[in-house]
Enzyme design. Structure first.
Site, short mmCIF file in Angstrom:
data_model
loop_
_atom_site.label_atom_id
_atom_site.label_comp_id
_atom_site.label_asym_id
_atom_site.label_seq_id
_atom_site.Cartn_x
_atom_site.Cartn_y
_atom_site.Cartn_z
N ARG A 218 0.83 -1.20 0.00
CA ARG A 218 0.00 0.00 0.00
C ARG A 218 0.88 1.27 0.00
NH1 ARG A 218 -0.97 4.90 1.99
NH2 ARG A 218 -0.46 4.16 4.07
N ASP A 219 1.46 1.59 1.13
CA ASP A 219 2.23 2.83 1.22
C ASP A 219 3.44 2.78 0.29
OD1 ASP A 219 2.83 5.37 2.05
OD2 ASP A 219 3.71 4.77 3.96
N HIS B 241 4.94 4.63 12.73
CA HIS B 241 5.17 4.63 11.28
C HIS B 241 6.25 5.68 11.00
CE1 HIS B 241 3.67 4.48 6.97
NE2 HIS B 241 4.25 5.68 6.97
N HIS C 141 9.41 7.24 8.54
CA HIS C 141 10.09 7.33 7.25
C HIS C 141 11.56 7.62 7.51
CE1 HIS C 141 6.81 7.54 4.05
NE2 HIS C 141 6.20 7.20 5.17
N CYS D 271 9.19 9.85 -0.41
CA CYS D 271 8.41 11.02 -0.05
C CYS D 271 8.41 11.99 -1.23
CB CYS D 271 9.04 11.68 1.17
SG CYS D 271 8.39 13.30 1.51
N ASN E 278 9.71 4.87 3.39
CA ASN E 278 9.43 4.14 4.61
C ASN E 278 10.71 3.47 5.12
OD1 ASN E 278 6.35 3.88 5.16
ND2 ASN E 278 6.55 3.68 2.94
#
Lengths: 313, 313
Positions: free
Chosen positions: A17-18, A209, A211, A242, A251
């Site tokens: 997903r991300d 979460h 990054h 990003c 991530n």
């Protein structure tokens, strides 16, 4: 600091997903399913498998239904779907997602930029989704995006983050993710906020979460772990760059995190060799190099051959 | 844990030596000098400015004499030279290096591969250099390479590392560097070893040298700092890749480390804006991208413009 209930560090894999959502290359539905199915047998107990957002907003993930319907679900694995609104929640429920992950930013500006509504409107929408999901047996989690800093507003007041956590719980959401959306967190700040949040909810309900935008992702994991947090998002290969920092990594990288845990003796239950095999397949799938480092460097145990000349010294 | 004597984290900049030594592109002597001179006014108190090794072994650094003779030395900055043997020490003394850094590996195999001699021969050579340098006012430091793991032998016995630290001190060397030459260290191991070493020598005499090969460089810095260590090697841009892990990053990146310190409130005395300007010039100098992340992502305070549509929500 609250008592630490267990040692195990739980990794929620978010690459499907991300990780994929900002990839310019279209990944075929069959390839997404193959990736999720392979991750499902690598020891993960949670996989963020897709999202039910507008196909115009995130075309890379427009096949959420097909993915959730066709994956080979493993017992003991929770398949999570990101949903932005009530319509997304209905689609996710119809596709048998085990858990819905909602998102709102701590920063008003970031929430308006990302969700195109105010924080107040987002919270009201959360209430509608909770009422829709209630009684279905589907789990609910909500993320506080930009919890450690906003690329538009800068510093985020820590009291505001705590107030949002309280608001989520009051609406009826069990799980909370604190997200460092653009990699602005530092370990001291992480320890402070995690300690405050764990005074309000159990470690089993909290996800961090991070990054790795500024190279601090794994240092932040350790700070959160030491403060009692036990569940962390990570993406295979460090996928998920990003958009505000091209070239900086996205991530935190799952295999780099699992290697850290293996080397430190923190149990994860995840098969690092399988992860490395999967990660090393990503450049062929996506057409570019990955930011993750272990896939390039190898594990500590992968020894190098001794040069011939050394034998004669 | 020994009492922590001061908060300041001292960064020894090693880009001009460890950073450049494996670069395939020749960097002109004038460019090396310009880089060192710029670093000298950015707040560093220690710069590893070059080495006096065989020009055949490390052609990239064959201009050590010219560099040390022509840099604009700033008061309060210690200019360090790496020396592999007595001949190198004589050249470094003639070129007015302030400090000599000697190297031996904790791993016999790595020492034979890197120095082409046994550890016993290396230690004997250290004795010769100490006698040569004694009374000159020049400082002596020695590095324990592969102190946290060896790419040929794997794990390194921690007692052996401690025994080598003791042997260095007995030979008459004041400063000790523990080097994670190929990025195999983890934070728990680092805390353990640093605690043991700081029971033997003051924090002002100990340097930690980490590589970010497996993404753990800054996490290891924090573990060492929390255990009382205060001096760390780092390279502008994260220069200095490991020949055993192409594509994985090299030394920990100076600007990423200084940013971590700035965000956490740990004083370094270093001007981060100057570093970023210098780091962003490295790709043009060396013809490739750098592994450091802050130069790409920007600082937390470098806010992004709010998108126009947000104003209408």
């Amino acid at each position: 600091m609250s008592a630490i209930p267990f040692d195990k560090l739980i990794v929620q894999e978010v690459a499907p997903r991300d990780g994929l959502q900002i990839e310019p290359t279209w990944v075929e539905t069959a390839d997404k399913i193959a990736l999720i199915d392979a991750l499902s047998t690598a020891g993960f107990t949670r996989i963020e498998a897709g999202s039910f957002v507008s196909p115009k907003a995130i075309p890379a993930l427009r096949d959420g239904e097909a993915v959730f319907q066709q994956i080979a679900r493993q017992p003991g694995v929770i398949y999570v779907a990101l949903v932005p609104n009530l319509k997304g929640a209905e689609r996710a429920l119809a596709s048998r997602a085990d858990e819905l992950n909602l998102v709102m930013s701590a920063s008003q500006t970031h929430n308006r930029a990302n969700m195109r509504m105010s924080c107040e409107s987002s919270l009201a929408a959360f209430g509608d989704i909770v009422r829709q999901v209630k009684g279905s047996g589907v789990l609910l989690n909500a993320s506080v995006a930009t919890a450690f800093g906003c690329p538009f507003e800068g510093k985020i007041d820590e009291d505001r983050v705590i107030a949002i956590v309280d608001a989520y719980r009051e609406v009826g959401i069990e799980g909370i993710t604190l997200a460092d959306t653009t990699g602005m967190a530092n370990p001291r700040q992480v320890a402070r906020i995690v300690t405050r949040v764990l005074a309000r909810l159990p470690a089993a309900a909290l996800t961090l979460h991070f990054h790795n935008t500024r190279g601090l992702g794994l240092a932040n994991v350790l700070a959160a772990y030491e403060a009692g947090a036990r569940r962390f998002d990570a993406a295979l290969g460090g996928l998920g760059g990003c958009p505000f920092a091209p070239g900086a990594s996205g991530n935190i990288c799952t295999e780099d995190l699992v290697n850290l845990c293996d080397e430190m003796g923190i149990p994860t239950g995840i098969d690092l060799e399988k992860l490395l095999t999967l990660s090393r397949g990503l450049p062929a799938l996506l057409g570019h190099d990955m930011p993750g480092q272990l896939a390039k460097a190898g594990r500590n145990r992968d020894l190098h051959p001794v040069p011939e000349y050394v034998l004669h010294i």
